[in-house]
Design a protein around this motif. Structure first.
Motif, short mmCIF file in Angstrom:
data_model
loop_
_atom_site.label_atom_id
_atom_site.label_comp_id
_atom_site.label_asym_id
_atom_site.label_seq_id
_atom_site.Cartn_x
_atom_site.Cartn_y
_atom_site.Cartn_z
N PHE A 169 35.49 34.59 32.83
CA PHE A 169 35.34 33.89 34.02
C PHE A 169 36.55 33.02 34.09
O PHE A 169 36.52 32.29 35.44
N ILE A 170 37.29 32.65 33.33
CA ILE A 170 38.64 32.07 33.40
C ILE A 170 39.66 32.79 34.32
O ILE A 170 40.45 32.24 34.90
N ASN A 171 39.43 34.33 34.26
CA ASN A 171 40.45 35.15 34.83
C ASN A 171 40.09 35.19 36.28
O ASN A 171 38.96 35.57 36.65
N ASN A 172 41.14 34.90 37.03
CA ASN A 172 41.04 34.84 38.75
C ASN A 172 40.87 36.13 39.19
O ASN A 172 40.14 36.38 40.41
N ASP A 173 40.90 37.23 38.52
CA ASP A 173 40.67 38.55 39.07
C ASP A 173 39.55 39.46 38.45
O ASP A 173 39.20 40.40 38.88
N ILE A 174 38.41 38.46 37.75
CA ILE A 174 37.43 39.29 37.09
C ILE A 174 36.44 39.80 38.20
O ILE A 174 35.98 40.97 38.02
N PHE A 175 36.33 39.32 39.59
CA PHE A 175 35.43 39.85 40.58
C PHE A 175 36.18 41.08 40.93
O PHE A 175 35.46 42.31 41.33
N GLU A 176 37.25 41.29 41.19
CA GLU A 176 38.22 42.34 41.40
C GLU A 176 37.78 43.56 40.35
O GLU A 176 37.62 44.64 40.76
N LEU B 109 35.03 43.74 38.55
CA LEU B 109 33.92 43.99 38.66
C LEU B 109 33.48 44.97 39.68
O LEU B 109 32.64 45.97 39.67
N ASP B 110 34.25 44.58 40.91
CA ASP B 110 34.00 45.63 42.09
C ASP B 110 34.61 47.02 41.75
O ASP B 110 34.14 48.07 42.29
N GLN C 246 32.81 50.72 41.82
CA GLN C 246 33.50 51.90 42.53
C GLN C 246 33.61 52.86 41.71
O GLN C 246 33.44 54.23 42.19
N LYS C 247 33.73 52.93 40.48
CA LYS C 247 34.10 54.09 39.43
C LYS C 247 32.65 54.35 38.81
O LYS C 247 32.70 55.24 38.00
N ASN C 248 31.52 53.84 39.24
CA ASN C 248 30.23 54.14 38.82
C ASN C 248 29.97 53.96 37.13
O ASN C 248 29.44 54.66 36.48
N TYR D 56 27.44 44.10 42.48
CA TYR D 56 27.95 44.90 41.41
C TYR D 56 27.07 45.65 40.64
O TYR D 56 26.10 45.29 40.41
N ASN D 57 27.72 46.57 39.86
CA ASN D 57 26.70 47.46 38.95
C ASN D 57 26.73 46.85 37.57
O ASN D 57 26.94 47.42 36.39
N LEU D 58 26.08 45.63 37.64
CA LEU D 58 25.92 44.81 36.49
C LEU D 58 24.33 45.31 35.96
O LEU D 58 23.48 45.23 36.54
N VAL D 59 24.47 45.46 34.52
CA VAL D 59 23.05 45.78 33.88
C VAL D 59 22.83 44.72 32.71
O VAL D 59 21.47 44.54 32.49
N ALA D 60 23.82 43.98 32.30
CA ALA D 60 23.23 43.19 31.50
C ALA D 60 24.25 41.74 31.37
O ALA D 60 25.50 41.97 31.48
N PHE D 61 23.81 40.75 31.18
CA PHE D 61 24.77 39.34 31.04
C PHE D 61 24.29 38.55 29.66
O PHE D 61 23.18 38.27 29.43
#
Length: 349
Positions: A75-82, A84-85, A89-91, A114-119
């Motif tokens: 989460f240092i990376n500014n593009d992480i949410f892009e 994840l999205d 989209q790619k399932n 987002y298609n998040l299953v585990a953290f």
């Protein structure tokens, strides 16, 4: 790979020789300063690949999971949410790891899309001062525990796992760590024996005490509705662990990871078989270079075939340091396959 979070494990054989589960390390930039971490000595830093192009390739090859991992803090990376999205989209299912420092309530709310299953979150003690000392950031314990509870508030179906690096500073309070469930809403503990850092390795007395208390740890976990990510947490029986984390009972480990898994190190553009091999001999375990090859070319390449054979036949030393959850996947595969040692050279090589 972590069996308890894999929804397809009952049909895992049909995914053989596909990059089913891919780790993606975006950078080696981190906002923590963990005393046992090698990132601070690694020269590669920023993401150096086109992540979306790689995700496209992985989707075409049948990847089911992308695990955004360290190296550094994702989460240092500014593009992480892009990213994840785009995975959504790619399932492709998403697994994340974080130290929790760069998260907040609004970011976690956003992740519910987002298609998040585990953290996975890294917590090394139930005591704030010990955790913050080991991770090199004052106030980190408070921040990460708050964010874990936000995850469960806004994305309740996501499995929350605590990566817990067992070491000399925290092993005596493992019972208290299980009881952390009273205030922090997590699902699993993933205890990991510290590796390659002898100053924090356990004393013999600590290992004996831990082993003697195993039954009580399992009982506590049941009482507080906590599960362990690996099948057993008996790491020290028969003095089988050295002060560098080598495990004698892994010497015959047959590894199937190169047929299911890959680790993409975005700063160096290199690809490895798994999340453990990246920490070993990088030249030996490197499958290829995204600077000069596509991921598909690396996956179909000669080097992966060579490493598949060596790892399947217990020829490489990484087996000595393999994490328990990785061992569990390998054992699960062979149990599912129902092959014998005598058949291994003809059944799947």
């Amino acid at each position: 790979m972590y069996l308890p979070i894999i929804k397809e494990k009952g049909e895992i054989l049909k995914f053989y020789d596909t990059p089913f589960y891919v780790y993606l390390n975006l950078s080696n930039i981190c906002n923590a300063n963990c005393v046992f971490c090698e990132v601070k000595t690694n020269k590669e830093k920023k993401c150096a690949i086109n992540v979306k192009n790689v995700i496209d390739e992985l989707a075409d090859l049948g990847t089911k999971y992308i695990h955004f991992t360290g190296g550094g803090e994702p989460f240092i990376n500014n593009d992480i949410f892009e990213y994840l999205d785009y995975c959504t989209q790619k399932n492709i299912k998403i697994v994340l790891i974080s130290n929790g420092l760069n998260l907040n309530e609004e970011k976690i709310k956003k992740m519910s899309n987002y298609n998040l299953v585990a953290f996975f979150f890294s917590i090394d003690s139930s005591q704030a001062d010990i955790h913050d000392k080991l991770r090199g950031v004052n106030g980190l314990f408070k921040k990460v525990t708050e964010n874990i509870n936000f995850v469960k508030k806004y994305i309740p179906n996501v499995k929350v796992i605590l990566n817990h690096v067992l070491n000399r500073e925290n092993i005596d309070e493992f019972a208290s760590f299980i009881k952390l469930k009273k205030s922090v809403n997590f699902d699993y503990i993933n205890p990991i024996v510290i590796k390659d850092y002898p100053p924090l390795f356990f004393t013999k007395e600590q290992m004996k005490k831990y082993t003697d208390n195993l039954k009580s740890y399992y009982e506590l976990a049941k009482k507080y509705n906590v599960k362990f990510l690996c099948e057993h947490i008996d790491f020290f029986g028969n003095d089988n662990v050295s002060d560098s984390g080598d495990r004698a009972d892994n010497l015959d480990l047959r590894c199937i990871y190169p047929s299911y898994c890959a680790f993409i190190d975005a700063p160096s553009k290199k690809v490895y078989p798994c999340d453990c091999s990246i920490h070993r001999d990088r030249d030996l375990y490197c499958l290829g270079d995204l600077e000069v090859q596509t991921f598909k070319e690396i996956w179909d390449g000669k080097r992966r075939k060579e490493l598949k054979k060596l790892l399947l036949n217990s020829k490489l030393d990484c087996k000595k340091k393999c994490d328990e959850c990785n061992c569990m996947f390998n054992n699960f595969y062979f149990k599912k396959k129902e092959i014998t040692l005598d058949e291994k050279n003809t059944s799947i090589c």
